[in-house]
Enzyme design. Structure first.
Site, PDB file in Angstrom:
ATOM      1  N   GLU A  58     -83.070  30.822 -11.941  1.00  0.00           N
ATOM      2  CA  GLU A  58     -81.859  30.778 -11.109  1.00  0.00           C
ATOM      3  C   GLU A  58     -80.853  31.665 -11.811  1.00  0.00           C
ATOM      4  O   GLU A  58     -80.325  31.316 -12.859  1.00  0.00           O
ATOM      5  CB  GLU A  58     -81.385  29.323 -10.986  1.00  0.00           C
TER       6      GLU A  58
ATOM      7  N   GLY B  67     -79.363  31.368 -15.830  1.00  0.00           N
ATOM      8  CA  GLY B  67     -78.509  32.216 -16.655  1.00  0.00           C
ATOM      9  C   GLY B  67     -78.454  33.627 -16.116  1.00  0.00           C
ATOM     10  O   GLY B  67     -78.626  33.850 -14.913  1.00  0.00           O
TER      11      GLY B  67
ATOM     12  N   GLY C  61     -83.191  36.529 -17.668  1.00  0.00           N
ATOM     13  CA  GLY C  61     -84.300  36.135 -16.798  1.00  0.00           C
ATOM     14  C   GLY C  61     -85.506  37.042 -17.000  1.00  0.00           C
ATOM     15  O   GLY C  61     -86.651  36.581 -17.049  1.00  0.00           O
TER      16      GLY C  61
ATOM     17  N   CYS D 290     -72.449  30.831 -10.360  1.00  0.00           N
ATOM     18  CA  CYS D 290     -73.422  31.843  -9.943  1.00  0.00           C
ATOM     19  C   CYS D 290     -73.316  32.145  -8.453  1.00  0.00           C
ATOM     20  O   CYS D 290     -73.576  33.260  -8.023  1.00  0.00           O
ATOM     21  CB  CYS D 290     -74.824  31.395 -10.307  1.00  0.00           C
TER      22      CYS D 290
ATOM     23  N   LYS E 250     -83.072  23.124 -23.926  1.00  0.00           N
ATOM     24  CA  LYS E 250     -82.289  23.984 -24.831  1.00  0.00           C
ATOM     25  C   LYS E 250     -80.947  24.270 -24.164  1.00  0.00           C
ATOM     26  O   LYS E 250     -80.834  25.131 -23.295  1.00  0.00           O
ATOM     27  CB  LYS E 250     -83.066  25.296 -25.075  1.00  0.00           C
TER      28      LYS E 250
ATOM     29  N   GLU F  16     -72.035  41.276 -11.736  1.00  0.00           N
ATOM     30  CA  GLU F  16     -71.519  39.908 -11.839  1.00  0.00           C
ATOM     31  C   GLU F  16     -70.461  39.832 -12.941  1.00  0.00           C
ATOM     32  O   GLU F  16     -70.761  40.025 -14.114  1.00  0.00           O
ATOM     33  CB  GLU F  16     -72.662  38.929 -12.141  1.00  0.00           C
TER      34      GLU F  16
HETATM   35  P1  NAI Z   1     -77.561  33.964 -20.972  1.00  0.00           P
HETATM   36  O1  NAI Z   1     -78.436  34.123 -19.794  1.00  0.00           O
HETATM   37  O2  NAI Z   1     -77.827  34.875 -22.124  1.00  0.00           O
HETATM   38  O3  NAI Z   1     -77.630  32.455 -21.531  1.00  0.00           O
HETATM   39  C1  NAI Z   1     -78.145  31.352 -20.808  1.00  0.00           C
HETATM   40  C2  NAI Z   1     -79.100  30.552 -21.691  1.00  0.00           C
HETATM   41  O4  NAI Z   1     -80.197  31.366 -22.074  1.00  0.00           O
HETATM   42  C3  NAI Z   1     -78.484  30.044 -22.986  1.00  0.00           C
HETATM   43  O5  NAI Z   1     -79.022  28.765 -23.266  1.00  0.00           O
HETATM   44  C4  NAI Z   1     -78.999  31.053 -24.012  1.00  0.00           C
HETATM   45  O6  NAI Z   1     -79.062  30.542 -25.325  1.00  0.00           O
HETATM   46  C5  NAI Z   1     -80.368  31.366 -23.479  1.00  0.00           C
HETATM   47  N1  NAI Z   1     -80.925  32.663 -23.873  1.00  0.00           N
HETATM   48  C6  NAI Z   1     -80.275  33.825 -24.093  1.00  0.00           C
HETATM   49  N2  NAI Z   1     -81.146  34.807 -24.407  1.00  0.00           N
HETATM   50  C7  NAI Z   1     -82.382  34.252 -24.397  1.00  0.00           C
HETATM   51  C8  NAI Z   1     -83.703  34.758 -24.641  1.00  0.00           C
HETATM   52  N3  NAI Z   1     -83.915  36.039 -24.966  1.00  0.00           N
HETATM   53  N4  NAI Z   1     -84.745  33.903 -24.526  1.00  0.00           N
HETATM   54  C9  NAI Z   1     -84.557  32.615 -24.188  1.00  0.00           C
HETATM   55  N5  NAI Z   1     -83.329  32.092 -23.960  1.00  0.00           N
HETATM   56  C10 NAI Z   1     -82.254  32.897 -24.059  1.00  0.00           C
HETATM   57  O7  NAI Z   1     -76.052  34.118 -20.486  1.00  0.00           O
HETATM   58  P2  NAI Z   1     -74.763  34.462 -21.396  1.00  0.00           P
HETATM   59  O8  NAI Z   1     -75.126  35.579 -22.339  1.00  0.00           O
HETATM   60  O9  NAI Z   1     -74.244  33.210 -21.969  1.00  0.00           O
HETATM   61  O10 NAI Z   1     -73.734  34.994 -20.300  1.00  0.00           O
HETATM   62  C11 NAI Z   1     -73.749  36.357 -19.882  1.00  0.00           C
HETATM   63  C12 NAI Z   1     -73.610  36.483 -18.394  1.00  0.00           C
HETATM   64  O11 NAI Z   1     -74.697  35.850 -17.740  1.00  0.00           O
HETATM   65  C13 NAI Z   1     -72.400  35.836 -17.757  1.00  0.00           C
HETATM   66  O12 NAI Z   1     -71.267  36.632 -17.835  1.00  0.00           O
HETATM   67  C14 NAI Z   1     -72.857  35.656 -16.335  1.00  0.00           C
HETATM   68  O13 NAI Z   1     -72.709  36.863 -15.615  1.00  0.00           O
HETATM   69  C15 NAI Z   1     -74.326  35.357 -16.473  1.00  0.00           C
HETATM   70  N6  NAI Z   1     -74.570  33.904 -16.401  1.00  0.00           N
HETATM   71  C16 NAI Z   1     -75.023  33.382 -15.225  1.00  0.00           C
HETATM   72  C17 NAI Z   1     -75.183  32.022 -15.092  1.00  0.00           C
HETATM   73  C18 NAI Z   1     -75.668  31.426 -13.828  1.00  0.00           C
HETATM   74  O14 NAI Z   1     -75.418  30.258 -13.579  1.00  0.00           O
HETATM   75  N7  NAI Z   1     -76.421  32.135 -13.024  1.00  0.00           N
HETATM   76  C19 NAI Z   1     -74.849  31.101 -16.182  1.00  0.00           C
HETATM   77  C20 NAI Z   1     -74.445  31.743 -17.400  1.00  0.00           C
HETATM   78  C21 NAI Z   1     -74.299  33.089 -17.468  1.00  0.00           C
END
Ligand code: NAI
Ligand code: MG
Length: 498
Positions: A267, A245, A250, A301, A191, A401
């Site tokens: 991660e 993410g 998480g 990250c 996904k 972050e």
């Molecule tokens: P997110 O963690 O919400 O999104 C990452 C993935 O998770 C996407 O594919 C999204 O569709 C999916 N997702 C979101 N909510 C979900 C749920 N309840 N169940 C299953 N899958 C779900 O991150 P977002 O909202 O795009 O970015 C917000 C903040 O997260 C950023 O500003 C950053 O601080 C952090 N982030 C950290 C990353 C890393 O590499 N550690 C990468 C992206 C974001």
């Protein structure tokens, strides 16, 4: 400006095609009948309409992956060498399409084309090859219990794996996930992030060409909450979920795993301390600080977002740092001269600018940036490279972050002080130490609670070296042989010899 004209883009034909879901080896329309837009962050324009997978689509994909795992040729007929060959072929195809894939990644994510072309795409190919090599090297062991038993272990694939990935390195994150899962003989539902689904869809096309049997790689695009992401994380017939993410998401993934107690690896974010001592090679450390926070527009990250500077070199360091940062060329990713592109989305741009306001209210001093650039770049989601000095480690700008090009500079006077401050964070993904004193370097490397420590370097990664977090940066290690642990189960077999 050496900007490629849109009509000349190699990926134009791919962009024009309908974006469906890859389920059971075929491109299919979503059951929801819905699509969402993916935008070009440099302009805010729509790049493509993408299928919004829902519950029925995730169900279909999981069924296909289950069937492929239990009954398909992937595990029943094909040898480990044949599975490896699919991954090697996929890596070759990625390299053949390198220019096109790099353009697509830059258009969808905003990152500078030089990085897509010379970092992301080659790293994708190397990751796939590294894990292709593992497919033929998975082994169990025999254990001498006593003469009455022949006892051995089998290393088996976990089964049906859901992989939920972010938008900062869209294709590379797909490779980090797909490579080891497939090498171990699992079947997968990927996904991609809703902000950047295109390169994963392209990769999906290449998996068909590479000869993966139907149902082995499924790709369901969609959103997170109450959409494809959540349905995948919740699914009772998914054996494992791998997620990269936000830490908040998480937690949702862990909660969603409770139903069938599926295995989870996470991660998550970071707030890395980047520590510069007065005895360091200052010019190298200045460059390292810049790569540490501005690479990929700060959307990393393991970014070095907390720069700890020993007071005696603080002013000298800041002069060199601001001079270099002032010369960074910001612009659209497709421009070959661009060093820093736009943030991935309007939401991320607003999030970053919001933190600028928070930092100012808390009393941090803005040294440069802190705003969106005006003029030509106004319609994109840009944030100027931003530096705050006089930051205190307790401020929100030093604890949360930001995930953008925002550096928090914190002065310190002693090793003891900085050692304590470095660990005062809920995260623990990475950290760095700049010094010529080998004892100080090793002592701090042992002391900092984080999954990766860099000494006199920053952001160095290799497929063979494990990567992952301590504390709230997640659990499980990706890359290297450690990823194999994430995607296999160990079975003990006892044979009675009496
Ligand atoms: P997110 O963690 O919400 O999104 C990452 C993935 O998770 C996407 O594919 C999204 O569709 C999916 N997702 C979101 N909510 C979900 C749920 N309840 N169940 C299953 N899958 C779900 O991150 P977002 O909202 O795009 O970015 C917000 C903040 O997260 C950023 O500003 C950053 O601080 C952090 N982030 C950290 C990353 C890393 O590499 N550690 C990468 C992206 C974001
Ligand atoms: Mg989110």
């Amino acid at each position: 400006m050496s900007l490629v004209k849109e009509k000349d883009l190699l990926c134009q034909q791919f962009l024009a095609k309908p974006k469906k879901l890859l389920i059971d080896g075929k491109w299919v329309e979503p059951e929801t009948g819905k699509t969402f837009d993916t935008l070009n962050p440099a302009t805010g324009e729509v790049l493509a309409k993408v299928s919004e997978g829902g519950k029925a689509d995730v169900d279909k994909a999981v069924k296909a992956a289950r069937k492929a795992f239990e009954q398909g040729p992937w595990r029943n007929k094909m040898s480990a060498a044949e599975r490896a060959r699919c991954l090697y072929k996929l890596a070759d195809l990625v390299e053949q399409k390198a220019d096109e894939l790099a353009q697509l990644e830059t258009l969808d994510n905003g990152k500078p084309i030089k990085e897509s072309r010379y970092f992301d795409v080659p790293a994708v190919a190397e990751t796939l090859r590294y894990y292709a090599g593992w497919a033929t090297k998975l082994e169990g062991e025999t254990i001498n219990v006593n003469n009455s038993f022949f006892t051995y272990t089998l290393r088996e694939p976990v089964g049906v794996v859901g992989q939920i990935i972010p938008w900062n390195f869209p294709m590379l994150m797909a490779a980090w996930k797909l490579g080891p899962a497939l090498a171990c003989g699992n079947t997968v539902i990927l996904k991609p992030a809703e902000q950047t689904p295109l390169s994963a869809l392209y990769l999906g096309e290449l998996t068909l060409e590479a000869g993966f049997p139907e149902g082995v790689v499924n790709i369901v695009t969609g959103l997170g909450p109450n959409s494809a992401g959540e349905f995948l994380a919740n699914h009772m017939d998914v054996d494992k979920v791998a997620f990269t993410g936000e830490d908040k998401t998480g937690r949702e993934i862990v909660k969603a795993s409770l139903g069938n107690l599926k295995r989870v690896s996470l991660e998550l974010g970071g707030k890395a301390p980047n520590i510069v001592f007065a005895d360091a090679d200052i010019d190298a450390a200045v460059k390292g600080a810049i790569t540490g926070i501005f690479f990929n527009q700060g959307q990393v990250c393991c970014a070095g977002s907390r720069l700890f500077l020993e007071k005696s070199v603080h002013d000298q360091f800041m002069t060199k740092l601001t001079e270099r940062v002032g010369k960074m060329r910001q612009g659209p990713g497709l421009d070959e001269n661009t060093q820093i592109g736009p943030q991935v989305s309007k939401e991320q741009q607003e999030r970053v600018l919001n933190y600028v306001g928070i930092a100012q209210k808390e009393g941090a001093k803005l040294v440069c940036g802190g705003a969106a650039p005006k003029g030509d770049l106004e319609k994109g989601y840009y944030v100027k490279p931003t530096i705050f000095e006089g930051v205190n480690n307790d401020m929100r700008i030093a604890q949360e972050e930001v995930f953008g090009p925002v550096l928090a500079v914190i002065p310190f006077t002693s090793v003891e002080e900085v050692a304590e401050q470095a660990n005062k964070t809920t995260f623990g993904l990475s950290g760095a130490v700049w010094t010529r004193d080998i004892k100080k370097a090793h002592k701090l490397a042992a002391h900092i609670k984080a999954g990766t420590i860099w000494v006199n370097c920053f952001n160095v990664l290799n497929t063979a070296v494990p990567f992952g977090g301590y504390k709230m940066s997640g659990y499980g290690r990706e890359l290297g042989k450690h990823s194999i642990e994430l995607y296999t189960n160990i079975k003990s077999v006892w044979v009675n010899l009496d």
